[in-house]
Design a protein around this motif. Structure first.
Motif, mmCIF file in Angstrom:
data_model
loop_
_atom_site.group_PDB
_atom_site.id
_atom_site.type_symbol
_atom_site.label_atom_id
_atom_site.label_comp_id
_atom_site.label_asym_id
_atom_site.label_seq_id
_atom_site.Cartn_x
_atom_site.Cartn_y
_atom_site.Cartn_z
ATOM 1 N N ASN A 114 1.594 0.702 5.328
ATOM 2 C CA ASN A 114 0.347 0.868 4.567
ATOM 3 C C ASN A 114 -0.823 1.113 5.511
ATOM 4 N N GLU A 115 -0.819 0.410 6.647
ATOM 5 C CA GLU A 115 -1.858 0.625 7.654
ATOM 6 C C GLU A 115 -1.819 2.065 8.172
ATOM 7 N N GLU A 118 -3.235 4.553 5.660
ATOM 8 C CA GLU A 118 -4.693 4.577 5.704
ATOM 9 C C GLU A 118 -5.180 5.392 6.896
ATOM 10 N N LYS A 155 -17.649 6.516 8.149
ATOM 11 C CA LYS A 155 -17.480 5.418 7.186
ATOM 12 C C LYS A 155 -17.815 5.881 5.771
ATOM 13 N N PHE A 159 -15.213 5.818 2.717
ATOM 14 C CA PHE A 159 -15.490 5.118 1.466
ATOM 15 C C PHE A 159 -15.111 5.997 0.271
ATOM 16 N N ASN A 162 -11.570 5.842 -0.300
ATOM 17 C CA ASN A 162 -11.084 4.482 -0.556
ATOM 18 C C ASN A 162 -10.177 3.977 0.569
ATOM 19 N N LYS A 164 -9.170 1.500 3.398
ATOM 20 C CA LYS A 164 -9.398 0.073 3.631
ATOM 21 C C LYS A 164 -9.469 -0.218 5.142
ATOM 22 N N ASN A 165 -10.112 -1.345 5.471
ATOM 23 C CA ASN A 165 -10.163 -1.810 6.869
ATOM 24 C C ASN A 165 -10.650 -0.728 7.820
#
Length: 502
Positions: A114-115, A118, A155, A159, A162, A164-165
Protein backbone atom coordinates in the motif's frame (compact mmCIF):
# COMPACT_ATOMS: atom_id res chain seq x y z
CA UNK A 1 33.31 -3.90 -30.19
CA UNK A 2 31.44 -4.52 -26.95
CA UNK A 3 33.17 -3.62 -23.71
CA UNK A 4 32.78 -5.55 -20.46
CA UNK A 5 32.28 -4.04 -17.00
CA UNK A 6 31.87 -5.44 -13.49
CA UNK A 7 29.63 -3.89 -10.83
CA UNK A 8 29.71 -4.90 -7.17
CA UNK A 9 26.81 -5.10 -4.73
CA UNK A 10 27.30 -5.20 -0.98
CA UNK A 11 23.66 -5.77 -0.07
CA UNK A 12 21.95 -9.11 -0.66
CA UNK A 13 18.58 -7.36 -0.28
CA UNK A 14 19.29 -4.86 -3.02
CA UNK A 15 20.77 -7.56 -5.24
CA UNK A 16 17.63 -9.70 -4.83
CA UNK A 17 15.34 -6.76 -5.56
CA UNK A 18 16.99 -6.04 -8.89
CA UNK A 19 17.66 -9.63 -9.98
CA UNK A 20 14.06 -10.73 -9.34
CA UNK A 21 12.80 -7.97 -11.62
CA UNK A 22 15.52 -8.94 -14.15
CA UNK A 23 16.65 -5.29 -14.38
CA UNK A 24 19.56 -3.47 -12.78
CA UNK A 25 19.83 0.32 -12.78
CA UNK A 26 23.40 1.36 -12.06
CA UNK A 27 25.36 4.63 -12.11
CA UNK A 28 27.76 4.88 -15.04
CA UNK A 29 31.37 4.25 -14.13
CA UNK A 30 33.14 5.34 -17.29
CA UNK A 31 32.23 4.98 -20.95
CA UNK A 32 29.61 2.24 -20.96
CA UNK A 33 27.46 2.10 -24.09
CA UNK A 34 24.27 0.35 -25.12
CA UNK A 35 24.87 -3.40 -25.77
CA UNK A 36 27.99 -3.44 -23.60
CA UNK A 37 28.25 -6.44 -21.27
CA UNK A 38 27.78 -5.99 -17.53
CA UNK A 39 28.75 -8.54 -14.89
CA UNK A 40 27.08 -8.22 -11.48
CA UNK A 41 28.97 -9.45 -8.44
CA UNK A 42 27.81 -9.85 -4.84
CA UNK A 43 29.92 -9.67 -1.71
CA UNK A 44 30.18 -12.99 0.13
CA UNK A 45 30.64 -12.41 3.86
CA UNK A 46 32.04 -15.92 4.41
CA UNK A 47 34.77 -15.83 1.77
CA UNK A 48 35.08 -12.02 2.02
CA UNK A 49 35.18 -11.87 -1.78
CA UNK A 50 32.99 -10.52 -4.55
CA UNK A 51 31.61 -13.43 -6.61
CA UNK A 52 30.27 -12.98 -10.14
CA UNK A 53 26.58 -13.84 -10.12
CA UNK A 54 24.82 -12.33 -13.14
CA UNK A 55 25.54 -11.21 -16.66
CA UNK A 56 23.45 -8.87 -18.81
CA UNK A 57 23.52 -6.21 -21.52
CA UNK A 58 22.98 -2.46 -21.33
CA UNK A 59 19.63 -1.62 -22.90
CA UNK A 60 19.34 2.08 -21.99
CA UNK A 61 21.40 4.98 -20.74
CA UNK A 62 19.47 7.40 -18.53
CA UNK A 63 21.13 10.80 -18.69
CA UNK A 64 19.06 12.37 -15.92
CA UNK A 65 19.45 11.81 -12.22
CA UNK A 66 17.39 8.90 -10.92
CA UNK A 67 14.96 9.42 -8.06
CA UNK A 68 15.01 6.63 -5.50
CA UNK A 69 13.04 5.78 -2.40
CA UNK A 70 14.39 4.45 0.90
CA UNK A 71 11.98 1.64 1.70
CA UNK A 72 11.84 -0.11 5.07
CA UNK A 73 9.61 -3.24 5.12
CA UNK A 74 7.17 -3.19 8.04
CA UNK A 75 8.42 -6.53 9.34
CA UNK A 76 11.87 -5.06 10.14
CA UNK A 77 10.99 -1.59 11.39
CA UNK A 78 11.64 -2.63 15.00
CA UNK A 79 15.12 -3.95 14.29
CA UNK A 80 18.02 -2.25 16.05
CA UNK A 81 20.34 -2.25 13.03
CA UNK A 82 17.68 -0.77 10.81
CA UNK A 83 20.11 0.66 8.24
CA UNK A 84 21.02 -2.86 7.09
CA UNK A 85 17.43 -3.45 6.00
CA UNK A 86 16.84 -0.25 4.05
CA UNK A 87 16.16 -0.93 0.37
CA UNK A 88 16.83 1.82 -2.14
CA UNK A 89 14.25 1.46 -4.90
CA UNK A 90 14.85 3.51 -8.09
CA UNK A 91 11.63 5.03 -9.42
CA UNK A 92 11.80 3.09 -12.72
CA UNK A 93 11.47 -0.13 -10.67
CA UNK A 94 8.74 0.88 -8.22
CA UNK A 95 5.99 -0.93 -10.14
CA UNK A 96 8.06 -4.15 -10.23
CA UNK A 97 8.23 -4.11 -6.47
CA UNK A 98 4.50 -4.90 -6.22
CA UNK A 99 5.19 -8.36 -7.66
CA UNK A 100 7.47 -9.40 -4.79
CA UNK A 101 6.23 -11.44 -1.84
CA UNK A 102 9.58 -11.37 -0.09
CA UNK A 103 13.16 -10.20 -0.51
CA UNK A 104 15.93 -12.23 1.05
CA UNK A 105 13.40 -13.88 3.39
CA UNK A 106 11.97 -10.51 4.45
CA UNK A 107 8.21 -10.67 3.95
CA UNK A 108 6.66 -7.89 1.88
CA UNK A 109 3.29 -7.30 3.50
CA UNK A 110 0.12 -5.76 2.13
CA UNK A 111 0.90 -2.71 4.27
CA UNK A 112 4.23 -2.39 2.42
CA UNK A 113 2.52 -2.67 -0.93
CA UNK A 114 0.00 0.00 0.00
CA UNK A 115 2.91 2.32 0.76
CA UNK A 116 4.39 1.57 -2.66
CA UNK A 117 1.05 2.20 -4.35
CA UNK A 118 0.94 5.65 -2.77
CA UNK A 119 4.48 6.24 -3.96
CA UNK A 120 3.52 5.27 -7.51
CA UNK A 121 0.79 7.94 -7.42
CA UNK A 122 3.35 10.46 -6.21
CA UNK A 123 5.77 9.40 -8.93
CA UNK A 124 3.22 10.34 -11.60
CA UNK A 125 2.67 13.73 -10.00
CA UNK A 126 6.40 14.41 -9.89
CA UNK A 127 6.85 13.36 -13.50
CA UNK A 128 4.15 15.80 -14.61
CA UNK A 129 5.51 18.69 -12.53
CA UNK A 130 9.05 18.08 -13.77
CA UNK A 131 7.79 17.96 -17.34
CA UNK A 132 6.12 21.34 -16.80
CA UNK A 133 9.25 22.77 -15.09
CA UNK A 134 7.23 23.66 -12.00
CA UNK A 135 9.57 22.29 -9.32
CA UNK A 136 13.20 22.87 -8.40
CA UNK A 137 15.36 19.72 -8.66
CA UNK A 138 18.47 20.84 -6.82
CA UNK A 139 19.32 18.33 -4.13
CA UNK A 140 18.90 19.26 -0.47
CA UNK A 141 19.62 16.44 2.00
CA UNK A 142 17.33 13.53 1.15
CA UNK A 143 14.60 15.57 -0.47
CA UNK A 144 15.35 16.96 -3.91
CA UNK A 145 13.00 20.00 -3.66
CA UNK A 146 14.86 23.03 -2.31
CA UNK A 147 12.07 25.54 -1.94
CA UNK A 148 9.04 25.51 0.28
CA UNK A 149 7.09 26.55 -2.78
CA UNK A 150 8.10 23.35 -4.63
CA UNK A 151 7.19 21.13 -1.68
CA UNK A 152 3.89 22.94 -1.16
CA UNK A 153 3.00 22.50 -4.84
CA UNK A 154 3.66 18.76 -4.60
CA UNK A 155 1.55 18.46 -1.43
CA UNK A 156 -1.33 20.28 -3.11
CA UNK A 157 -1.25 17.87 -6.04
CA UNK A 158 -0.93 14.92 -3.65
CA UNK A 159 -4.02 16.10 -1.76
CA UNK A 160 -6.03 16.08 -5.00
CA UNK A 161 -4.98 12.45 -5.59
CA UNK A 162 -5.76 11.53 -1.96
CA UNK A 163 -2.17 10.38 -1.30
CA UNK A 164 -1.65 9.40 2.33
CA UNK A 165 1.45 10.04 4.48
CA UNK A 166 2.82 12.54 1.99
CA UNK A 167 5.33 13.93 4.51
CA UNK A 168 6.73 10.45 5.16
CA UNK A 169 7.00 9.68 1.44
CA UNK A 170 8.78 12.95 0.67
CA UNK A 171 11.20 12.45 3.50
CA UNK A 172 12.39 9.14 2.07
CA UNK A 173 12.83 10.25 -1.53
CA UNK A 174 16.39 11.05 -2.57
CA UNK A 175 18.37 11.70 -5.71
CA UNK A 176 21.04 9.30 -7.01
CA UNK A 177 24.40 11.08 -7.09
CA UNK A 178 25.55 10.06 -10.56
CA UNK A 179 24.69 12.15 -13.57
CA UNK A 180 24.08 9.14 -15.81
CA UNK A 181 22.68 5.69 -15.12
CA UNK A 182 22.63 2.54 -17.18
CA UNK A 183 19.80 0.01 -17.39
CA UNK A 184 21.02 -3.59 -17.55
CA UNK A 185 18.52 -6.20 -18.76
CA UNK A 186 18.32 -9.80 -20.03
CA UNK A 187 20.11 -11.05 -16.95
CA UNK A 188 21.26 -14.65 -16.76
CA UNK A 189 23.05 -16.48 -13.98
CA UNK A 190 26.74 -16.95 -14.71
CA UNK A 191 26.64 -20.64 -13.81
CA UNK A 192 23.69 -21.23 -16.16
CA UNK A 193 25.29 -19.79 -19.30
CA UNK A 194 26.66 -23.03 -20.69
CA UNK A 195 23.60 -25.27 -21.10
CA UNK A 196 23.77 -29.04 -21.17
CA UNK A 197 21.54 -30.60 -23.82
CA UNK A 198 20.25 -34.19 -23.72
CA UNK A 199 22.37 -35.14 -26.74
CA UNK A 200 25.83 -34.47 -28.16
CA UNK A 201 25.27 -35.87 -31.66
CA UNK A 202 22.11 -35.16 -33.64
CA UNK A 203 21.08 -35.68 -37.26
CA UNK A 204 18.07 -34.05 -38.91
CA UNK A 205 16.88 -36.22 -41.80
CA UNK A 206 14.03 -36.02 -44.27
CA UNK A 207 13.06 -35.20 -47.86
CA UNK A 208 14.68 -32.25 -49.65
CA UNK A 209 13.22 -28.84 -48.94
CA UNK A 210 11.93 -29.56 -45.42
CA UNK A 211 14.23 -26.99 -43.79
CA UNK A 212 16.75 -29.33 -42.17
CA UNK A 213 19.67 -26.92 -42.47
CA UNK A 214 17.55 -24.08 -41.08
CA UNK A 215 16.60 -26.27 -38.11
CA UNK A 216 20.25 -27.19 -37.58
CA UNK A 217 21.20 -23.51 -37.43
CA UNK A 218 18.31 -22.76 -35.06
CA UNK A 219 19.30 -25.62 -32.78
CA UNK A 220 22.88 -24.35 -32.83
CA UNK A 221 21.72 -20.95 -31.55
CA UNK A 222 19.89 -22.68 -28.68
CA UNK A 223 23.04 -24.56 -27.71
CA UNK A 224 25.34 -21.57 -28.12
CA UNK A 225 23.06 -19.07 -26.36
CA UNK A 226 25.17 -16.22 -25.05
CA UNK A 227 24.42 -12.67 -23.92
CA UNK A 228 27.24 -11.26 -26.03
CA UNK A 229 26.37 -13.02 -29.29
CA UNK A 230 23.02 -13.65 -30.94
CA UNK A 231 23.39 -14.47 -34.66
CA UNK A 232 24.94 -17.24 -36.71
CA UNK A 233 27.53 -14.77 -38.07
CA UNK A 234 28.44 -13.76 -34.50
CA UNK A 235 29.22 -17.34 -33.49
CA UNK A 236 31.06 -18.09 -36.74
CA UNK A 237 33.29 -15.03 -36.20
CA UNK A 238 33.92 -16.09 -32.59
CA UNK A 239 34.78 -19.58 -33.94
CA UNK A 240 32.18 -21.28 -31.75
CA UNK A 241 30.27 -22.50 -34.82
CA UNK A 242 31.73 -24.38 -37.78
CA UNK A 243 29.71 -25.35 -40.86
CA UNK A 244 31.10 -28.11 -43.06
CA UNK A 245 29.54 -29.83 -46.10
CA UNK A 246 30.42 -33.44 -46.84
CA UNK A 247 30.82 -34.68 -50.41
CA UNK A 248 32.00 -37.83 -52.18
CA UNK A 249 35.69 -36.92 -52.21
CA UNK A 250 35.77 -35.64 -48.61
CA UNK A 251 38.37 -37.54 -46.59
CA UNK A 252 39.81 -38.28 -43.15
CA UNK A 253 42.72 -36.00 -44.04
CA UNK A 254 40.29 -33.10 -44.63
CA UNK A 255 38.37 -33.78 -41.44
CA UNK A 256 40.90 -34.98 -38.85
CA UNK A 257 44.52 -34.69 -40.00
CA UNK A 258 46.83 -35.65 -42.84
CA UNK A 259 50.11 -34.99 -44.62
CA UNK A 260 50.62 -32.05 -46.94
CA UNK A 261 53.58 -30.65 -48.85
CA UNK A 262 55.31 -27.59 -47.40
CA UNK A 263 56.44 -26.48 -50.90
CA UNK A 264 60.02 -27.51 -50.01
CA UNK A 265 59.64 -31.16 -50.88
CA UNK A 266 58.81 -32.12 -47.30
CA UNK A 267 55.59 -33.47 -45.87
CA UNK A 268 54.14 -31.89 -42.73
CA UNK A 269 51.13 -32.64 -40.55
CA UNK A 270 48.08 -30.55 -41.36
CA UNK A 271 45.10 -30.45 -38.98
CA UNK A 272 41.67 -30.99 -40.46
CA UNK A 273 38.54 -28.93 -39.76
CA UNK A 274 37.26 -31.13 -36.96
CA UNK A 275 40.57 -31.48 -35.13
CA UNK A 276 41.10 -27.70 -35.13
CA UNK A 277 37.56 -27.19 -33.87
CA UNK A 278 38.07 -29.71 -31.05
CA UNK A 279 41.21 -27.86 -29.93
CA UNK A 280 39.28 -24.56 -29.78
CA UNK A 281 36.56 -26.18 -27.69
CA UNK A 282 39.16 -27.61 -25.28
CA UNK A 283 40.65 -24.16 -24.77
CA UNK A 284 37.24 -22.64 -23.94
CA UNK A 285 35.46 -25.17 -21.76
CA UNK A 286 33.16 -22.53 -20.29
CA UNK A 287 31.45 -22.17 -23.70
CA UNK A 288 29.56 -24.52 -25.99
CA UNK A 289 30.77 -25.29 -29.52
CA UNK A 290 28.76 -26.68 -32.46
CA UNK A 291 29.90 -28.15 -35.75
CA UNK A 292 27.22 -28.61 -38.44
CA UNK A 293 27.90 -31.38 -40.96
CA UNK A 294 25.60 -30.53 -43.85
CA UNK A 295 24.71 -33.34 -46.26
CA UNK A 296 26.49 -35.75 -43.92
CA UNK A 297 25.34 -38.82 -45.85
CA UNK A 298 27.02 -37.71 -49.10
CA UNK A 299 30.44 -38.60 -47.72
CA UNK A 300 31.91 -41.97 -46.74
CA UNK A 301 31.30 -41.37 -43.05
CA UNK A 302 33.24 -44.36 -41.72
CA UNK A 303 36.39 -43.26 -43.57
CA UNK A 304 35.95 -39.57 -42.76
CA UNK A 305 35.59 -40.15 -39.00
CA UNK A 306 38.01 -43.06 -38.84
CA UNK A 307 39.06 -44.10 -35.34
CA UNK A 308 37.47 -41.07 -33.66
CA UNK A 309 33.98 -42.50 -34.28
CA UNK A 310 34.19 -44.03 -30.80
CA UNK A 311 35.23 -40.77 -29.15
CA UNK A 312 32.07 -38.88 -30.17
CA UNK A 313 29.92 -41.07 -27.93
CA UNK A 314 28.52 -39.13 -24.99
CA UNK A 315 30.00 -41.42 -22.34
CA UNK A 316 33.42 -41.42 -24.07
CA UNK A 317 33.84 -37.64 -23.91
CA UNK A 318 36.37 -35.98 -21.60
CA UNK A 319 35.28 -36.03 -17.98
CA UNK A 320 32.73 -38.82 -18.47
CA UNK A 321 32.83 -42.18 -16.72
CA UNK A 322 34.10 -44.08 -19.76
CA UNK A 323 36.18 -41.28 -21.28
CA UNK A 324 38.68 -42.38 -23.94
CA UNK A 325 41.84 -40.98 -25.48
CA UNK A 326 43.38 -42.31 -28.69
CA UNK A 327 46.65 -41.71 -30.57
CA UNK A 328 46.20 -40.14 -33.99
CA UNK A 329 48.01 -42.04 -36.79
CA UNK A 330 49.83 -39.15 -38.49
CA UNK A 331 50.83 -36.81 -35.65
CA UNK A 332 50.94 -39.50 -32.92
CA UNK A 333 49.21 -36.96 -30.68
CA UNK A 334 46.82 -37.98 -27.92
CA UNK A 335 43.29 -37.01 -28.90
CA UNK A 336 39.96 -36.84 -27.10
CA UNK A 337 36.72 -34.91 -27.51
CA UNK A 338 35.45 -32.46 -24.86
CA UNK A 339 31.95 -32.41 -23.44
CA UNK A 340 31.18 -28.90 -24.70
CA UNK A 341 31.29 -29.87 -28.38
CA UNK A 342 28.06 -30.74 -30.22
CA UNK A 343 27.76 -32.37 -33.65
CA UNK A 344 24.66 -31.67 -35.76
CA UNK A 345 24.22 -33.32 -39.14
CA UNK A 346 21.66 -32.99 -41.92
CA UNK A 347 20.81 -35.56 -44.58
CA UNK A 348 18.36 -36.01 -47.44
CA UNK A 349 16.49 -39.31 -47.45
CA UNK A 350 16.35 -39.16 -51.21
CA UNK A 351 20.15 -39.39 -51.46
CA UNK A 352 20.69 -42.18 -48.99
CA UNK A 353 18.47 -43.74 -46.32
CA UNK A 354 19.36 -44.22 -42.65
CA UNK A 355 19.33 -47.99 -43.12
CA UNK A 356 22.38 -47.69 -45.39
CA UNK A 357 24.44 -46.07 -42.62
CA UNK A 358 27.14 -47.95 -40.78
CA UNK A 359 25.56 -49.42 -37.63
CA UNK A 360 28.42 -48.03 -35.54
CA UNK A 361 27.50 -44.54 -36.70
CA UNK A 362 23.76 -45.01 -36.37
CA UNK A 363 23.93 -45.89 -32.69
CA UNK A 364 26.10 -42.86 -31.90
CA UNK A 365 23.64 -40.27 -33.25
CA UNK A 366 20.14 -39.25 -32.30
CA UNK A 367 18.09 -39.15 -35.52
CA UNK A 368 15.20 -36.71 -35.83
CA UNK A 369 12.94 -37.00 -38.86
CA UNK A 370 11.76 -33.75 -40.44
CA UNK A 371 8.60 -34.12 -42.51
CA UNK A 372 7.09 -31.57 -44.90
CA UNK A 373 4.79 -29.03 -43.25
CA UNK A 374 1.98 -27.30 -45.07
CA UNK A 375 0.37 -24.70 -42.79
CA UNK A 376 2.42 -21.66 -43.84
CA UNK A 377 2.13 -22.13 -47.59
CA UNK A 378 0.55 -19.18 -49.46
CA UNK A 379 -2.32 -18.98 -51.94
CA UNK A 380 -1.21 -17.53 -55.28
CA UNK A 381 -3.86 -16.51 -57.83
CA UNK A 382 -6.40 -18.93 -56.28
CA UNK A 383 -3.84 -21.76 -56.32
CA UNK A 384 -3.81 -23.27 -52.82
CA UNK A 385 -0.21 -24.43 -52.42
CA UNK A 386 -1.04 -26.29 -49.21
CA UNK A 387 -3.56 -28.56 -51.00
CA UNK A 388 -1.30 -28.81 -54.04
CA UNK A 389 1.75 -30.05 -52.12
CA UNK A 390 -0.26 -32.38 -49.86
CA UNK A 391 -1.81 -34.14 -52.89
CA UNK A 392 1.52 -34.38 -54.72
CA UNK A 393 3.22 -35.93 -51.70
CA UNK A 394 0.45 -38.50 -51.20
CA UNK A 395 0.88 -39.58 -54.81
CA UNK A 396 4.67 -39.75 -54.47
CA UNK A 397 4.30 -41.94 -51.38
CA UNK A 398 2.05 -44.36 -53.33
CA UNK A 399 4.11 -44.45 -56.54
CA UNK A 400 7.54 -44.35 -54.83
CA UNK A 401 7.95 -44.03 -51.03
CA UNK A 402 7.76 -41.47 -48.20
CA UNK A 403 11.52 -40.88 -48.33
CA UNK A 404 11.13 -38.93 -51.57
CA UNK A 405 8.48 -36.40 -50.67
CA UNK A 406 8.87 -32.72 -51.55
CA UNK A 407 9.52 -30.18 -48.82
CA UNK A 408 7.68 -26.92 -48.21
CA UNK A 409 10.81 -24.75 -48.58
CA UNK A 410 10.42 -24.74 -52.37
CA UNK A 411 7.18 -22.75 -51.98
CA UNK A 412 7.63 -20.52 -48.92
CA UNK A 413 9.10 -17.43 -50.60
CA UNK A 414 6.90 -17.36 -53.70
CA UNK A 415 4.86 -14.20 -54.24
CA UNK A 416 3.59 -14.40 -57.83
CA UNK A 417 2.35 -16.85 -60.42
CA UNK A 418 5.56 -16.32 -62.38
CA UNK A 419 7.60 -17.36 -59.30
CA UNK A 420 5.50 -20.50 -58.98
CA UNK A 421 5.85 -21.33 -62.67
CA UNK A 422 9.65 -20.93 -62.58
CA UNK A 423 9.88 -23.08 -59.44
CA UNK A 424 8.00 -25.93 -61.11
CA UNK A 425 9.88 -25.75 -64.40
CA UNK A 426 13.39 -25.50 -62.90
CA UNK A 427 13.07 -27.27 -59.54
CA UNK A 428 9.99 -29.44 -58.97
CA UNK A 429 9.71 -31.17 -62.35
CA UNK A 430 13.49 -31.90 -62.61
CA UNK A 431 13.34 -33.33 -59.08
CA UNK A 432 10.44 -35.61 -60.03
CA UNK A 433 12.24 -36.65 -63.21
CA UNK A 434 15.22 -37.62 -61.06
CA UNK A 435 12.99 -39.57 -58.64
CA UNK A 436 11.27 -41.53 -61.42
CA UNK A 437 14.28 -41.96 -63.69
CA UNK A 438 12.83 -39.61 -66.32
CA UNK A 439 9.60 -41.61 -66.57
CA UNK A 440 7.32 -38.74 -67.63
CA UNK A 441 4.21 -40.89 -67.38
CA UNK A 442 4.70 -41.19 -63.60
CA UNK A 443 5.72 -37.54 -63.36
CA UNK A 444 2.44 -36.67 -65.11
CA UNK A 445 0.46 -38.80 -62.67
CA UNK A 446 2.02 -36.95 -59.72
CA UNK A 447 1.11 -33.63 -61.35
CA UNK A 448 -2.55 -34.39 -61.91
CA UNK A 449 -2.74 -36.67 -64.94
CA UNK A 450 -1.81 -36.96 -68.60
CA UNK A 451 -3.26 -34.69 -71.27
CA UNK A 452 -4.05 -35.75 -74.82
CA UNK A 453 -2.50 -32.61 -76.33
CA UNK A 454 -0.58 -29.48 -75.35
CA UNK A 455 -3.74 -27.36 -75.20
CA UNK A 456 -5.12 -29.19 -72.17
CA UNK A 457 -4.33 -28.09 -68.62
CA UNK A 458 -1.80 -30.80 -67.76
CA UNK A 459 1.95 -30.58 -67.17
CA UNK A 460 2.50 -33.76 -69.22
CA UNK A 461 0.66 -34.79 -72.37
CA UNK A 462 0.91 -37.78 -74.67
CA UNK A 463 1.66 -37.70 -78.35
CA UNK A 464 0.73 -40.62 -80.59
CA UNK A 465 3.42 -41.58 -83.08
CA UNK A 466 2.77 -43.15 -86.48
CA UNK A 467 5.67 -45.57 -86.51
CA UNK A 468 5.26 -46.57 -90.15
CA UNK A 469 5.63 -42.96 -91.27
CA UNK A 470 8.53 -42.19 -88.97
CA UNK A 471 10.55 -45.31 -89.82
CA UNK A 472 10.63 -46.80 -93.33
CA UNK A 473 10.95 -50.44 -92.31
CA UNK A 474 11.98 -52.89 -89.60
CA UNK A 475 9.94 -51.41 -86.73
CA UNK A 476 6.92 -53.70 -86.93
CA UNK A 477 7.92 -55.73 -83.86
CA UNK A 478 8.37 -52.57 -81.73
CA UNK A 479 5.37 -50.57 -82.87
CA UNK A 480 3.11 -51.75 -80.08
CA UNK A 481 5.49 -50.51 -77.37
CA UNK A 482 6.60 -47.12 -78.69
CA UNK A 483 3.62 -45.57 -80.40
CA UNK A 484 3.11 -43.10 -77.51
CA UNK A 485 5.53 -40.39 -76.40
CA UNK A 486 5.13 -38.35 -73.19
CA UNK A 487 6.11 -34.70 -73.34
CA UNK A 488 6.29 -31.75 -70.96
CA UNK A 489 3.70 -29.13 -71.77
CA UNK A 490 5.18 -25.68 -72.47
CA UNK A 491 1.76 -24.06 -72.00
CA UNK A 492 1.41 -23.71 -68.22
CA UNK A 493 -1.53 -21.74 -66.85
CA UNK A 494 -3.38 -21.34 -63.56
CA UNK A 495 -5.64 -24.20 -64.65
CA UNK A 496 -2.59 -26.48 -65.01
CA UNK A 497 -1.82 -26.03 -61.29
CA UNK A 498 -5.47 -26.30 -60.21
CA UNK A 499 -5.69 -29.63 -62.08
CA UNK A 500 -3.13 -31.10 -59.66
CA UNK A 501 -5.55 -31.16 -56.72
CA UNK A 502 -9.07 -30.34 -57.98
Amino acid sequence: MREKYIYHFNSQEEFDLFSQSNVFILPKKSKEKIKDIIYISLYDKNSKKFNLKLKGTISKILSKKIFSYNFIPSSVKDKENLKEYILSIPFPLIENFLNFTSINNIIISNEDKNEIKELIKLKKILENLILENKINLKKSENIYFTTEKSIQLIKEEAFKENIKNINYLLKNIFLCNSKENIVVENLIAIEDQKKEFPYKNLIFYGPPGTGKTTLALKESLNILKDMELSTIDDFVKEEQLEICSFHQSYSYEDFIEGLTSDSKGNFVIKNGIFKNFVLKAKNNLEKNFVIILDEINRGDISKIFGEIITLIEEDKREGEKNSLTITLPYSQEKFSIPNNLYIIGTMNNSDRSISSFDLALRRRFLFKEIEPTYDNLPIIENIDLKKLLEVMNKRIEVLYDRQHLIGQSYFLNLSSFEDLKITFIHKIIPLLQEYFLNDLEKVGLILGGIGTNSQENFFVYQENINISKLFKRGMEDFQENINILYKLNPNISTGTFLNIYE
